[in-house]
Motif scaffolding. Structure first.
Motif, mmCIF file in Angstrom:
data_model
loop_
_atom_site.group_PDB
_atom_site.id
_atom_site.type_symbol
_atom_site.label_atom_id
_atom_site.label_comp_id
_atom_site.label_asym_id
_atom_site.label_seq_id
_atom_site.Cartn_x
_atom_site.Cartn_y
_atom_site.Cartn_z
ATOM 1 N N VAL A 1 10.402 -17.314 23.532
ATOM 2 C CA VAL A 1 8.859 -17.065 23.385
ATOM 3 C C VAL A 1 8.049 -18.533 23.917
ATOM 4 C CG1 VAL A 1 7.169 -17.378 21.510
ATOM 5 C CG2 VAL A 1 9.172 -16.027 20.890
ATOM 6 N N GLY A 2 7.091 -18.065 24.405
ATOM 7 C CA GLY A 2 6.078 -19.095 24.927
ATOM 8 C C GLY A 2 4.945 -19.063 24.339
ATOM 9 N N GLY A 3 4.091 -20.176 24.367
ATOM 10 C CA GLY A 3 2.888 -20.201 23.608
ATOM 11 C C GLY A 3 2.591 -21.732 23.624
ATOM 12 N N TYR A 4 1.505 -21.894 22.769
ATOM 13 C CA TYR A 4 0.805 -23.312 22.601
ATOM 14 C C TYR A 4 1.154 -24.018 21.134
ATOM 15 C CZ TYR A 4 -1.212 -21.994 26.863
ATOM 16 O OH TYR A 4 -1.839 -21.631 28.315
ATOM 17 N N ILE A 5 1.343 -25.144 21.114
ATOM 18 C CA ILE A 5 1.524 -25.674 19.652
ATOM 19 C C ILE A 5 0.524 -25.704 19.090
ATOM 20 C CG2 ILE A 5 2.311 -27.752 18.358
ATOM 21 C CD1 ILE A 5 4.172 -28.318 20.682
ATOM 22 N N GLU B 1 1.946 -26.587 26.050
ATOM 23 C CA GLU B 1 2.483 -25.416 26.368
ATOM 24 C C GLU B 1 3.837 -25.441 26.293
ATOM 25 O OE1 GLU B 1 1.192 -23.559 29.829
ATOM 26 O OE2 GLU B 1 2.087 -21.585 29.469
ATOM 27 N N VAL B 2 4.777 -24.660 25.475
ATOM 28 C CA VAL B 2 6.036 -24.795 25.141
ATOM 29 C C VAL B 2 6.749 -23.482 25.344
ATOM 30 C CG1 VAL B 2 6.391 -26.557 23.495
ATOM 31 C CG2 VAL B 2 5.654 -24.494 22.686
ATOM 32 N N VAL B 3 7.876 -23.428 25.624
ATOM 33 C CA VAL B 3 8.816 -22.164 25.739
ATOM 34 C C VAL B 3 10.002 -22.403 24.815
ATOM 35 C CG1 VAL B 3 10.380 -20.830 27.099
ATOM 36 C CG2 VAL B 3 8.421 -21.808 28.021
ATOM 37 N N VAL B 4 10.373 -21.832 23.649
ATOM 38 C CA VAL B 4 11.529 -22.081 22.784
ATOM 39 C C VAL B 4 12.468 -20.804 22.770
ATOM 40 C CG1 VAL B 4 9.915 -23.446 21.040
ATOM 41 C CG2 VAL B 4 10.044 -21.160 20.953
ATOM 42 N N SER B 5 13.488 -21.064 22.669
ATOM 43 C CA SER B 5 14.533 -20.121 22.699
ATOM 44 C C SER B 5 15.658 -20.474 21.428
ATOM 45 C CB SER B 5 15.508 -19.967 23.923
ATOM 46 O OG SER B 5 15.234 -20.738 24.831
ATOM 47 N N GLY B 6 15.953 -19.417 20.736
ATOM 48 C CA GLY B 6 16.689 -19.449 19.693
ATOM 49 C C GLY B 6 16.853 -18.202 19.133
ATOM 50 N N GLU C 1 14.254 -33.842 13.201
ATOM 51 C CA GLU C 1 13.933 -32.529 12.570
ATOM 52 C C GLU C 1 12.697 -32.162 12.571
ATOM 53 O OE1 GLU C 1 16.219 -32.046 8.844
ATOM 54 O OE2 GLU C 1 14.930 -30.415 8.242
ATOM 55 N N VAL C 2 12.221 -30.980 12.917
ATOM 56 C CA VAL C 2 10.635 -30.926 13.120
ATOM 57 C C VAL C 2 10.248 -29.552 12.988
ATOM 58 C CG1 VAL C 2 10.806 -30.591 15.655
ATOM 59 C CG2 VAL C 2 8.530 -31.255 14.567
ATOM 60 N N SER C 3 9.184 -29.190 12.330
ATOM 61 C CA SER C 3 8.555 -27.669 12.305
ATOM 62 C C SER C 3 7.524 -27.758 12.658
ATOM 63 C CB SER C 3 8.856 -27.123 10.746
ATOM 64 O OG SER C 3 7.718 -27.499 10.160
ATOM 65 N N PHE C 4 6.960 -26.655 13.566
ATOM 66 C CA PHE C 4 5.496 -26.503 14.160
ATOM 67 C C PHE C 4 5.569 -25.016 14.129
ATOM 68 C CE2 PHE C 4 7.157 -25.601 18.478
ATOM 69 C CZ PHE C 4 8.307 -25.964 18.323
ATOM 70 N N PHE C 5 4.202 -24.660 14.552
ATOM 71 C CA PHE C 5 3.751 -23.323 14.852
ATOM 72 C C PHE C 5 3.355 -23.142 16.505
ATOM 73 C CE2 PHE C 5 3.260 -20.876 10.971
ATOM 74 C CZ PHE C 5 3.583 -21.847 10.038
ATOM 75 N N VAL C 6 3.689 -22.238 16.938
ATOM 76 C CA VAL C 6 3.458 -21.796 18.101
ATOM 77 C C VAL C 6 2.279 -20.615 18.296
ATOM 78 C CG1 VAL C 6 4.231 -21.039 20.505
ATOM 79 C CG2 VAL C 6 5.468 -22.291 19.352
ATOM 80 N N TYR C 7 1.255 -20.724 18.841
ATOM 81 C CA TYR C 7 0.250 -19.743 18.950
ATOM 82 C C TYR C 7 -0.174 -19.386 20.148
ATOM 83 C CZ TYR C 7 -3.698 -22.509 20.561
ATOM 84 O OH TYR C 7 -4.444 -23.344 21.288
ATOM 85 N N GLN D 1 11.480 -26.450 25.337
ATOM 86 C CA GLN D 1 10.812 -27.101 26.579
ATOM 87 C C GLN D 1 9.383 -27.040 26.678
ATOM 88 O OE1 GLN D 1 12.627 -24.197 29.174
ATOM 89 N NE2 GLN D 1 13.951 -25.966 30.219
ATOM 90 N N THR D 2 8.772 -28.123 27.108
ATOM 91 C CA THR D 2 7.494 -28.293 27.618
ATOM 92 C C THR D 2 7.271 -27.921 28.967
ATOM 93 O OG1 THR D 2 7.712 -30.543 27.611
ATOM 94 C CG2 THR D 2 6.746 -29.786 25.669
ATOM 95 N N LYS D 3 6.124 -27.628 29.282
ATOM 96 C CA LYS D 3 5.770 -27.311 30.854
ATOM 97 C C LYS D 3 5.932 -28.608 31.420
ATOM 98 C CE LYS D 3 4.663 -22.988 31.314
ATOM 99 N NZ LYS D 3 4.366 -22.192 32.563
#
Lengths: 656, 135
Positions: free
Chosen positions: B53-57, B100-105, B71-77, B118-120
């Motif tokens: 998924v890609g988006g912004y924090i 801008e981030v790309v997360v996989s999982g 340990e971190v939690s955040f929202f990607v929008y 990953q951040t850009k």
């Protein structure tokens, strides 16, 4: 004032390149050489106005004229002079102008050296050059103009400055070196097309295009390796290659160019494979533009962001036109490029080159397939599917291993065909050595990994076969008593071949570095000062964490002792956590940065990252990686560049 | 066509076939991962094993654990939709609000457990000029 001159210079370049089209058209109608002469001057004048524009931009960067958007965005008063210069290619508009600038440098060289000897290629060379220039000048004039002023209702007190991550020597020089490789491939493209269209493929031409290719190849290789070196030493993920689309798009043209350098040798020696060489020479530049399209359009998600919306369609149009033009002339000149000769034996030098080409093209194809797969799969059924690094590794490791062996086999083959008995006598020693090194690996290592096993055998096979070749030619030159003078004589005797061998040794060393990747280990952990942790036969002891305010950042400094299994202090690592712009009241504008510390030896690197610091509890979070054999990648890379420079360097005239 | 060209052609076709096999038939295998847009996820009720998924924090959504800083939690929008992400490990330096981030999982119960974050890459400073004065 200077910025106005720059702005006028790029408009002027646009007008000049347009006029060159007109004169080329007139020449085509009348065949009057005066028109061709004028067109040539128009193209040269275009180049000179681009030089002027670039120097104007450089001047504005150096004097910090923040009335220009570009200057304000990428530099500030605090930016060191060196990085003010490198800001030329830090952003979109500047890097496009810089790209055009290098193309112009090459064009001037090409016109005054190559075209002076091959006058018949002039018309079509100018036509394609004018086309390429007009595209880039169009972009600089209308879409990404570096001389764009800031909006008239603001005064910029200080510029934004260059990202601290980019304030690194290798990062600063890596783009221009890569650009030289990228834009240089345009000349190869033009030469291949112009010679085929005007049906003038001569021996002189093939020698000249081979020299250009070697030159371009040197810079492409250096640029790719430097990018990896920077990523490894600066970015802190412990690797140098991630199969990211941007990396892939620099590797693809490198592969086709490498293939061309080999197969054009067959054309030079035996006049064969003209069609194939035409395709390789043209596709290198087309792949460069494809790569630029991928990186600048944002069509594929990549960690490198250059995204600017309006460049995507432009590059796509340019790319399509280049491809159509190439295909059109390829079809029209198919019969001219036909050669009656066929390769008649597997075990000939030509056969060896052909396998090498096959392998390189396969690699290029698999990489292109993987890189474009998200687009292709989305077009197919609407699902955007990415392939991971495991795809590229799974495909390219076996292909690469075949290539490794081929580098040892190829040079031992004779032209036309090699008899079985000769083959056996030449390969005897490398095969025995390779067999024993494989055996030693099995005995010494506890676990068996197939790829490592094959790679070790390949390295010793190819290395011994190349060194054997060197020894053979050394014996030839052993007349003089002095060892060094005969070695030097031997190296100078056949520059092309010896340079090639040096490049091959460099690539073998790269493979040694790649083998190390199979043995990488890493650990993330947290420590308070005074505590220690055991990992991979080493004890890591955190002595202290200090903090310090420096010129442009705030730093947390760790101090870690590394003790080896003999209880000896091996080294002391001091990775830092830095906060740039820490004085900014808005925490969002602050910029953390992990400064690595690497203990680097020829056997292994101990790579340390200070990733976070909990000030209240006084706990540091670290990551340690043990990366074996990484240094061989850089040594191999340097050797590759030295070897190809050696082959490229003009030999002294033999006249006495 | 002679022997050499034919055999090379055959090898070529075999390997091209292999590539197709790897990318197409083994779609759920370790080699590939499907990219979802965040708006697609908003209407997704099923769990997904592998996701990218890609988006912004989302600003002010980053919560770093008190016990363990990794340990971190955040929202990607993206536009109006957003999704929660949990991650354990070293965060990239550019990880912050609106990056801008790309997360996989994997995706389970409307939550992404990320294995990769990953951040850009910071190619440059984007965005508006900072030190300006309006006339």
């Amino acid at each position: 004032m200077i910025s106005q001159i720059g702005s006028i210079a790029i408009s002027l370049a646009g007008g000049l390149i347009f006029s060159s089209f007109i004169f080329l058209g007139l020449y085509n109608k009348s065949k009057n050489n005066d028109y061709l002469e004028v067109a040539e001057r128009a193209i040269l004048a275009t180049c000179y106005s681009i030089f002027l524009a670039l120097f104007c931009l450089l001047n504005e960067l150096l004097i910090s004229n923040f009335n220009l958007q570009y200057v304000a965005q990428y530099t500030s008063y605090e930016t060191p002079v060196f990085f003010k210069v490198t800001a030329l290619w830090a952003g979109q508009a500047g890097s496009l102008l810089f790209w055009t600038f290098i193309t112009a440098l090459f064009t001037v060289t090409y016109i005054f050296t190559t075209l002076n000897k091959m006058r018949k290629l002039k018309f079509h060379s100018y036509l394609i050059l004018a086309f390429i220039f007009s595209f880039f000048i169009l972009l600089s004039n209308f879409i990404a103009n570096p001389f764009e002023p800031v909006s008239s209702d603001i005064i910029v007190q200080n510029g934004n400055g260059l990202n601290p991550l980019l304030q690194n020597f290798f990062m600063a020089i890596h783009p221009p070196i890569l650009y030289v490789g990228f834009t240089g491939s345009a000349i190869i493209f033009i030469m291949a097309l112009a010679a085929s269209i005007s049906k003038d493929i001569s021996f002189e031409w093939i020698q000249s295009i081979r020299r250009w290719s070697l030159f371009v190849w040197t810079f492409l290789s250096a640029g790719i390796i430097l990018g990896g070196y920077w990523a490894y030493n600066e970015l802190g993920w412990g690797g140098y290659w991630a199969w990211d689309p941007v990396e892939n798009s620099s590797l693809m043209p490198w592969l086709t160019l490498t293939a061309f350098i080999h197969s054009s040798m067959i054309q030079e020696k035996r006049g064969m494979l003209k069609k194939w060489n035409f395709l390789l020479a043209t596709s290198t530049f087309i792949l460069v533009i494809l790569g630029t399209f991928i990186t600048r359009s944002g069509i594929i998600s990549s960690v490198h962001s250059f995204t600017a919306e309006n460049l995507g369609p432009m590059f796509f149009t340019f790319l399509s036109l280049l491809i159509l033009y190439t295909i059109f002339w390829f079809l029209r000149r198919k019969s001219y490029l036909d050669t009656p000769d066929k390769i008649d034996s597997f075990s000939s030098r030509e056969g060896g080159f052909l396998y090498n080409n096959l392998i390189l093209i396969l690699m290029c194809f698999t990489i292109m397939w993987g890189t474009l797969f998200p687009i292709l799969s989305e077009a197919w059924d609407g699902n955007k599917i990415y392939v991971g690094a495991s795809y590229f590794n799974q495909l390219n490791i076996p292909i690469g291993l075949i290539l490794l062996f081929l580098m040892g086999i190829g040079p031992l083959l004779s032209w036309k065909s090699t008899s079985k008995s000769v083959l056996f006598s030449r390969f005897k020693l490398p095969m025995i050595l390779s067999f024993f090194s494989g055996l030693i690996y099995i005995i010494l290592s506890g676990s068996f990994q197939l790829y490592v096993f094959v790679a070790i055998m390949g390295v010793s096979f190819t290395l011994s076969s190349i060194l054997g070749e060197f020894y053979k030619s050394y014996k030839k030159y052993n007349r003089s008593s002095n060892f060094f003078s005969s070695v030097i004589k031997m190296f100078l005797s056949n520059r092309h071949q010896n340079g090639g061998y040096i490049v091959h040794i460099g690539i073998v060393l790269l493979f040694i570095g790649f083998i190390g990747r199979a043995f990488e280990v890493e650990k993330e952990f947290s420590l308070s000062p005074g505590e220690q942790i055991y990992f991979s036969n080493y004890v890591f002891k955190l002595n202290s964490i200090k903090s310090e305010a420096r010129d442009n950042h705030y730093a947390f400094l760790s101090d870690i002792d590394v003790v080896d299994s003999d209880n000896q202090l091996l080294t002391n690592l001091k990775p830092e956590k830095r906060i740039y712009f820490y004085w900014n009241s808005d925490p969002e504008k602050r910029q953390p940065h992990s400064e690595l510390d690497i203990y680097s030896t020829i056997q292994k690197d101990i790579y340390s990252i200070f990733s976070a610091y909990d000030a209240q509890k006084n706990i540091g979070y670290f990551k340690i990686m043990i990366n074996p054999l990484v240094n061989w990648v850089w040594i191999g890379g340097v050797l590759m560049v030295i070897g190809s420079l050696f082959a490229f360097w003009p030999s002294r005239r033999r006249s006495k | 066509m002679n022997k050499v060209t034919t055999s090379i052609l055959i090898i070529f076709i075999l390997i091209v076939g292999w590539v197709f096999y790897l990318t197409n038939i083994k779609k759920d295998d370790s080699l590939t991962v499907r990219y979802y847009s965040i708006s697609e996820l908003a209407s997704e009720v099923n769990d997904i094993k592998k996701i990218k998924v890609g988006g912004y924090i989302k600003p002010n959504s980053i919560k770093i654990s008190e016990e363990d800083q990794l340990e971190v939690s955040f929202f990607v929008y993206q536009n109006k939709d957003s999704v929660e992400v949990n991650y354990y490990g070293i965060r990239p330096d550019l990880f912050k609000d609106d990056a801008e981030v790309v997360v996989s999982g994997s995706y389970k119960n409307s939550l992404i457990s990320a294995t990769e974050l990953q951040t850009k890459c910071a190619s440059r400073y984007e965005g508006d000029l900072k030190n300006i004065e309006k006339i």
